[in-house]
Motif scaffolding. Structure first.
Motif, mmCIF file in Angstrom:
data_model
loop_
_atom_site.group_PDB
_atom_site.id
_atom_site.type_symbol
_atom_site.label_atom_id
_atom_site.label_comp_id
_atom_site.label_asym_id
_atom_site.label_seq_id
_atom_site.Cartn_x
_atom_site.Cartn_y
_atom_site.Cartn_z
ATOM 1 N N LEU A 342 -42.843 -82.194 2.639
ATOM 2 C CA LEU A 342 -42.477 -83.439 1.964
ATOM 3 C C LEU A 342 -43.861 -84.338 1.859
ATOM 4 C CD1 LEU A 342 -40.659 -85.071 -0.045
ATOM 5 C CD2 LEU A 342 -39.830 -86.051 1.984
ATOM 6 N N LEU A 343 -44.376 -84.815 0.818
ATOM 7 C CA LEU A 343 -45.420 -85.806 0.953
ATOM 8 C C LEU A 343 -44.813 -86.890 0.044
ATOM 9 C CD1 LEU A 343 -48.588 -86.169 1.071
ATOM 10 C CD2 LEU A 343 -48.770 -85.642 -1.352
ATOM 11 N N THR A 344 -45.076 -88.091 0.676
ATOM 12 C CA THR A 344 -44.765 -89.452 0.379
ATOM 13 C C THR A 344 -45.809 -90.450 0.207
ATOM 14 O OG1 THR A 344 -43.751 -90.112 2.393
ATOM 15 C CG2 THR A 344 -42.164 -88.968 0.742
ATOM 16 N N ARG A 345 -45.791 -91.471 -0.602
ATOM 17 C CA ARG A 345 -46.739 -92.337 -0.501
ATOM 18 C C ARG A 345 -46.564 -93.708 0.243
ATOM 19 N NH1 ARG A 345 -49.254 -94.982 -5.891
ATOM 20 N NH2 ARG A 345 -47.147 -95.481 -6.422
ATOM 21 N N ILE A 346 -47.066 -94.232 1.202
ATOM 22 C CA ILE A 346 -46.601 -95.187 1.985
ATOM 23 C C ILE A 346 -46.754 -96.387 1.191
ATOM 24 C CG2 ILE A 346 -46.869 -96.469 4.173
ATOM 25 C CD1 ILE A 346 -47.690 -93.765 5.420
ATOM 26 N N THR A 347 -48.208 -96.520 0.920
ATOM 27 C CA THR A 347 -48.687 -97.750 0.201
ATOM 28 C C THR A 347 -50.220 -97.608 -0.394
ATOM 29 O OG1 THR A 347 -49.180 -100.210 0.317
ATOM 30 C CG2 THR A 347 -49.740 -98.683 2.140
ATOM 31 N N GLY A 348 -50.468 -97.981 -1.516
ATOM 32 C CA GLY A 348 -51.840 -97.787 -1.973
ATOM 33 C C GLY A 348 -52.209 -96.507 -2.332
ATOM 34 N N ASP A 349 -53.128 -95.966 -1.630
ATOM 35 C CA ASP A 349 -53.867 -94.615 -1.331
ATOM 36 C C ASP A 349 -53.454 -94.105 -0.275
ATOM 37 O OD1 ASP A 349 -55.674 -96.109 -0.013
ATOM 38 O OD2 ASP A 349 -57.182 -95.070 -1.044
ATOM 39 N N ILE A 350 -52.272 -94.367 0.569
ATOM 40 C CA ILE A 350 -52.366 -93.938 1.992
ATOM 41 C C ILE A 350 -50.868 -92.936 1.568
ATOM 42 C CG2 ILE A 350 -51.663 -94.249 4.306
ATOM 43 C CD1 ILE A 350 -53.458 -96.714 4.007
ATOM 44 N N PHE A 351 -50.864 -91.658 2.350
ATOM 45 C CA PHE A 351 -49.654 -90.894 2.132
ATOM 46 C C PHE A 351 -48.970 -90.150 3.521
ATOM 47 C CE2 PHE A 351 -52.192 -90.768 -1.522
ATOM 48 C CZ PHE A 351 -51.327 -90.490 -2.721
#
Length: 669
Positions: A342-351
């Motif tokens: 599973l890939l999720t975005r934390i904030t901005g361009d950080i995953f």
């Protein structure tokens, strides 16, 4: 002309008459002489006999009974100079000028018919101290024509020259033996142009002689061959290819029937290619053998849908015909399972990427979505400490942040600006693993590499972080100005051989964990003038050492003088990759298990040029290891898993890395 005697009689009313006679002459209407072709200027060298006869086709008179008389004077009517005489009966000028006669004289030739009508032409006669013979500066290239097709060819302006700047050259064209040109071929001496349409009766070769003559009649000739080929009949489709179906996760095999295409030119051999209907390459799961006319491959449930496949048959002169058939991939038997990664975005361009089942490794897929950049850029990823993107406690934007990030980076791929025919970078992918719950950030190096930035050759200002992030059905899209890449979690198995493809010199195939023979299928593309050769050689470890005596330890190291010879001698037999320019070719080979293999490129030659006994003719050879390259430049780039782009010019050349592109599909044999 006719003569008549006319009598006129007058009579009065008484019948008395008187008569008188006179003669009437009736003359034919006279046509004046005409100038048909101007007399060319002439040149003579002092103390040299001048002899020139006016060409017969210079003047004509359509009155059949007229006889023409010729006179010659200076243009102003004054007599010819004393050294020059003119014979009006033979229309010949002759004489020998001296130093006193240097210069130009305008000579007027007048032609008069028996009725006194006349016409004149003036030519310039130059008396010079010396005359230089015309020269052939560049030989005329041999030419080809095809029967039933108009042939046009203009002699290049820089073919002939004359150092006597005042000289004007005149041109003639004959066969090499002096015979006139064939009736179908004409030559325009003013425009230096050949033109005509040969037939199949003219098939063969002619040697044509072009002669350049100066005003002093000094001349030079050049001969070129004109080959006339038989008119070609293009191939045709006799029977349309039937549409095909295949079920996902099952093997697809289909051979085009022998009677699909034909060519009435019996001597022609047809060659075959297969692409998508829009000209794009076949999907990576589907291969085409042009010799056996066979399609094969195993689609997955990710390949569902319909493809329009175009098969093209081309004859020996390039005439071609195509037929399109539909290939439908139907749903196979599937087992519903929950996605593990599973890939999720934390904030901005950080995953964050995580394994949802066992917490071990999570897998990431990276693919190019679109690219309009005119540069070859390198894409990479690095693990950050937290949701803020810190590296070793240093936050983004700090002075040394970029350097710290690159020191822990994994290389993903390079994007090309110029694509060879048949190559589509969106067909490539990069699959790799991370520890579960790793935080990731992506970067791009403009027109350079991570290694070049860390070594100080490229400034840190060339490093870009994604400026925009979007999400769609396929995952996240990262925007790096002109390059957009798609990143997504995946449960696909990593391709065989990719274990070392993430280092600073990542163009390696790592089979150390494989226990069985490995089958390799190669697809090769070319966009280069040089006919290059690509092969693979075995090394002992990821540092590039070569074992030459079979004891398992490195005997020759990267950077040593004998490295090139050892690498080529240790190459994998049967993997000899090359292809015609702007072409695509497929090959197969095998790799032994338990070893690392490295690609190399030999520039414009084959392996024999290195292995012969003459070291003075060795071509350039380039490797994945910069220390093994004589120019210490980067000549091989990773374009995706087991996909490599090559640069064949010294010192990095034009850095387009499209001179050869090699894609390798590895499977356990």
């Amino acid at each position: 002309m006719s003569n008549f005697n006319i009598k006129v009689t007058a009579r009065d009313i008484f019948g008395v008459e008187v008569s008188d006679d006179f003669a009437l002459t009736v003359k034919n209407v006279n046509d004046a002489p005409e100038l048909v072709e101007a007399i060319a200027n002439r040149k003579v060298v002092i103390n040299t006999q001048f002899n020139f006869t006016i060409p017969e086709n210079s003047f004509i008179d359509i009155d059949a009974g007229d006889s023409l008389t010729y006179t010659a004077t200076l243009e102003n009517g004054e007599p010819l100079p004393s050294w020059l005489t003119f014979n009006s009966a033979t229309q010949n000028f002759s004489g020998t000028p001296t130093m006193e006669n240097l210069g130009n004289q305008n000579i007027k030739v007048t032609v008069k018919d028996i009725s006194g009508d006349e016409v004149s032409d003036v030519f310039v006669l130059t008396v010079a101290k010396f005359n230089s013979t015309p020269l052939v500066d560049r030989a005329i290239a041999d030419q080809k024509a095809t029967a039933k097709t108009t042939f046009n060819f203009t002699i290049p302006e820089n073919t002939f020259s004359d150092v006597d700047l005042e000289d004007t050259l005149t041109y003639t064209a004959t066969l090499d033996n002096g015979d006139p040109l064939p009736s179908w071929l004409s030559f325009n001496a003013n425009e230096l142009t050949f033109s005509g349409t040969p037939t199949n009766d003219h098939v063969g070769s002619l040697n044509i002689k072009v002669t350049a003559t100066d005003p002093a009649l000094a001349e030079v000739s050049d001969v070129f061959a004109l080959t006339i080929a038989k008119a070609n009949n293009p191939p045709i489709v006799d029977r349309a290819i039937a549409d095909q179906k295949v079920t996902a996760e099952t093997t697809f095999n289909f051979t085009i029937p022998e009677n699909t295409f034909s060519d009435v030119d019996i001597e022609d051999t047809l060659t075959y290619t297969a692409t998508l209907d829009n000209g794009g390459p076949l999907p990576s799961w589907l291969s085409f053998n042009p010799n056996k006319l066979t399609f094969s491959g195993v689609p997955t449930n990710n390949n569902l849908g319909s493809l329009n496949i175009k098969v093209t048959a081309k004859d020996s002169v390039g005439a071609e015909v195509s037929d399109v058939f539909a290939l439908t991939v139907a749903q196979g038997i599937t087992v519903e399972t929950e996605s593990i990664s599973l890939l999720t975005r934390i904030t901005g361009d950080i995953f964050t990427i995580k394994n949802q089942v066992n917490g071990e490794k999570a897998k990431l897929s990276v693919k190019i979505k679109s690219n309009t950049s005119e540069e070859v850029n390198e894409l990479g990823v690095f693990v950050v400490d937290d949701a803020e993107g810190k590296v070793n406690g240093v936050a983004p934007g700090a002075a040394n942040y970029t350097e710290l990030a690159l020191q822990r980076a994994t290389l993903l791929l390079s994007s090309l600006a110029k694509l060879p025919n048949g190559f589509n970078p969106t067909d490539l992918s990069r699959l790799l693993e991370f520890n579960s719950e790793s935080n990731l950030r992506f970067y791009l190096i403009r027109s350079s590499t991570t290694q070049a930035v860390l070594s100080g050759q490229t400034p840190f200002s060339q490093v870009l972080f994604s400026s925009d992030t979007n999400v769609d059905d396929t995952g996240f899209s990262l925007n790096f100005q002109n390059l957009v890449v798609n990143i997504a979690a995946t449960d696909q198995d990593l391709p065989v051989g990719t274990g070392l493809q993430g280092k600073y010199e990542p163009e390696l195939i790592d089979l150390r964990d494989v226990k069985q023979l490995v089958k390799a299928e190669f697809v090769v593309h070319r966009e280069a003038a040089f006919n290059n050769f690509v092969g693979f050689y075995q090394i002992t470890d990821e540092n590039g050492g070569i074992d030459t005596n079979g004891d398992g330890t490195a005997d020759v190291l990267v950077g040593q003088a004998s490295y090139t010879q050892a690498a080529i001698s240790n190459r994998v037999a049967g993997i000899d990759l090359s292809v015609a320019n702007e072409g695509t070719a497929s090959f197969t080979g095998t790799f032994q298990p338990g070893a690392i293999f490295v690609p190399f490129i030999i520039v414009n030659a084959g392996a024999d040029a290195i292995l012969d006994s003459n070291p003075n003719n060795d071509p350039a050879v380039y490797f994945s290891f910069l220390g093994a390259n004589t120019d210490q430049a980067d000549h091989i780039r990773l374009l995706g898993n087991n996909a490599f782009g090559f640069e064949d010019l010294a010192n990095g050349g034009d850095r387009d890395y499209n001179d050869l592109i090699v894609r390798v599909n590895l499977s356990i044999a």
